[in-house]
Each structure stands twice: as C-alpha cells, then as structure tokens.
Design an enzyme around this catalytic site. Structure first.
Site, PDB file in Angstrom:
ATOM      1  N   PRO A  77     -38.131  24.412  20.663  1.00  0.00           N
ATOM      2  CA  PRO A  77     -38.701  25.704  20.310  1.00  0.00           C
ATOM      3  C   PRO A  77     -39.724  25.588  19.206  1.00  0.00           C
ATOM      4  O   PRO A  77     -39.532  24.860  18.238  1.00  0.00           O
ATOM      5  CB  PRO A  77     -37.487  26.492  19.820  1.00  0.00           C
ATOM      6  CG  PRO A  77     -36.374  25.513  19.705  1.00  0.00           C
ATOM      7  CD  PRO A  77     -36.901  24.159  19.908  1.00  0.00           C
ATOM      8  N   GLU A  78     -40.798  26.326  19.384  1.00  0.00           N
ATOM      9  CA  GLU A  78     -41.818  26.463  18.356  1.00  0.00           C
ATOM     10  C   GLU A  78     -41.708  27.885  17.804  1.00  0.00           C
ATOM     11  O   GLU A  78     -40.764  28.599  18.134  1.00  0.00           O
ATOM     12  CB  GLU A  78     -43.202  26.178  18.964  1.00  0.00           C
ATOM     13  CG  GLU A  78     -43.245  24.841  19.710  1.00  0.00           C
ATOM     14  CD  GLU A  78     -44.587  24.527  20.327  1.00  0.00           C
ATOM     15  OE1 GLU A  78     -45.616  24.979  19.792  1.00  0.00           O
ATOM     16  OE2 GLU A  78     -44.618  23.830  21.346  1.00  0.00           O
TER      17      GLU A  78
END
Length: 274
Positions: free
Chosen positions: A2-3
């Site tokens: 995840p960013e």
DNA sequence: CAGGTAGCCTGTTAGC
DNA sequence: TGCTAACAGGCTACCT
C-alpha cells in the site's frame, strides 16, 4: 503493497468500527511482526485500551490509544488490516488478531511477513526514527510548488528515486511515482535538480491530482490490496503506464517502456516523458 | 558517501 | 503439462 491512497483508505474504512472501541484481547501468531516491546508485553499493554483515534502519516498507520500509548503499523508489501465479526476463523496468513468490544475483531494478514508493529508511549513518538525521518506528507497542503522546487534543488539522482525517498516526501511508492511522472510529462531518470520551474509546477499538480483521484477510487488493487472491509480499490482501471509495458501510451500511442533500476521496475512513455 | 544490491518471505506467473 | 526463474505495492543494512 500500500501507498498513500491505500493507507488512507484503510484508515478511513476502519475508523467507524475501531475508533471509540476497546481492545479486549490481542493475539500474535507471528512474533517477529512485533518489533517492540516483547510480544507478551505488547499483548498485555494493548488489552483493555480504547482506540481514541486512527491516523495516517506517509505509509504508516497510527492507532492512538488511551493511557498515552500509540500503536504504529507499517504494512510493507502485503499487510492487510481487516474488520471481521468476532470469532472469524483465522486464514493461512493471519498474523495477529485484536478482539474488540461489540462483536468485532481486527485481523492482520500478511502473506510475505514484512509488516511491522511498534507499540510506544506517546512521549517516545517524536523520537521514533522511522516517523521522525519522514518528509512532508505527499498530500500536505503546505507542499506547494515553491516548497517542492526548494527541496528538489541540490538533490542528486533521478526524479523517480527522489519521489520514492520517504524522507523527501512521504507516501509515494512505485505505482504512483510512475503515474505521477507520466501525468507531468517527466522522464523517471531526469536529474531531479534539473527540473525547470514549469516542470516542478506540473509535477506538484500531478502529485496532487493522481493521489487525490486514487484516494477517491479507494486505492489500486493489482494483487493483494483490500481496504478495512475487505474490498478492493478501483484505481487500477485508471493506471496509464504502470504495469503496461508494450501497450500504447494513452496520449501518443507509442508503446510503454520498462526499465529496471535497483531491482524495481519503472514504466514510462519514451516519447512524451522528457 | 552515493549508488547499487541482497535480504526479509510467499505466491503467482511468464517462459522454456 | 511441468518445472524453474523472475517478479511483486517497502524499507534497511551492507557492499563497492
């Protein structure tokens, strides 16, 4: 995994079920996940504490707990935090479970086991190095083109590498770096210090537009990512270059190129990114 | 000292 | 079809 947009979506999707609830019991199935304190102390310290607030800082998730403690979680590549009804059977990759009041449990899944948990007194948060090192959040209002330009001056190396440096700005990862640079017409290997004021302006705009749209789309699901309710994101439909080697550039139809540096892929349009 | 790479892990997929 | 190698959204420690 995840960013910024994915972590933001996880925090907003978990908040209604978690904030204001007490952790009844914490169980850890993968001891190395918990970096500090020891696993028994970790579980004992969590038991009975209420979650007062959930926040995001870069790609980190912060659970603010009563009694002046904070749980700092980084999901790395494949970590997932998912709310489920109490008593749901653990899956193969369930690494920890927090039983909550009100018939819910918060499950932590992590196929590749890279994620990290740190439980700290609030007083040590400011000196917690991984957070202290972070640059301004990629969506912080104060990250203006002028500030970006100032910070880029004197930076060595290619612009993509700089965007991925969490001490430069916090929250951008490999997918969104590729997308942002495509939107800004900038080649990933352009020397960061060589960007003109006009290019920095475009970069700042692309940064904000891409990340905000990805947040609205609830993140990008290429393989593992799901939000706090187990739902995938939608931004994968809107990816212009990432993962699209050989496909036509949506602007100029030239095939998307891929290069590898430091073990990571970069996708870009060899014609319209300079 | 900046830049590149191996390592942490497991699963999926591309290629032979 | 079956096996092997490459690759995957992050970050750190270590090497040259």
């Amino acid at each position: 995994m995840p960013e910024l947009p994915e972590v933001e979506t996880i925090v907003s999707s978990l908040s209604p079920g978690v904030v204001g609830r007490r952790i009844v019991e914490a169980r850890v199935f993968l001891p190395k996940l918990v970096r500090e304190p020891s696993v028994p102390e970790f579980c004992a310290l969590l038991a009975g504490r209420e979650v007062r607030a959930l926040r995001r800082r870069g790609k980190y998730i912060l659970f603010h707990l009563d009694g002046e403690y904070v749980l700092v979680i980084h999901l790395r590549m494949t970590g997932q935090l998912v709310l489920a009804p109490a008593g749901s059977p653990p899956g193969r990759h369930t690494r920890a479970v927090f039983h909550l009041e009100g018939g819910l449990e918060l499950q932590y899944h992590d196929l590749r086991q890279f994620g990290t948990f740190h439980l700290l007194p609030c007083s040590s948060l400011a000196s917690f190095a991984p957070l202290a090192r972070l640059g301004p959040d990629a969506l912080a209002p104060e990250l203006t083109p002028a500030l970006l330009e100032r910070r880029l001056k004197g930076r060595r190396g290619g612009i993509k590498k700089v965007l991925l440096d969490q001490s430069f700005i916090a929250g951008v990862g490999n997918i969104y770096a590729d997308e942002i640079l495509w939107h800004a017409f900038i080649h990933p290997e352009r020397a960061a210090s060589s960007l003109t004021p006009g290019e920095v302006e475009r970069l700042a705009a692309a940064l904000r537009e891409v990340l905000e749209e990805a947040v609205r789309e609830r993140g990008t699901t290429l393989r593992d990512y799901v939000d706090g309710n187990g739902r995938p994101g939608g931004y994968q439909r809107l990816l212009r270059v990432h993962g699209r080697e050989g496909e036509p550039c949506p602007r100029c139809a030239v095939p998307i190129a891929r290069t590898r540096t430091a073990g990571r892929s970069s996708y870009f349009c060899p014609r319209c990114q300079h």
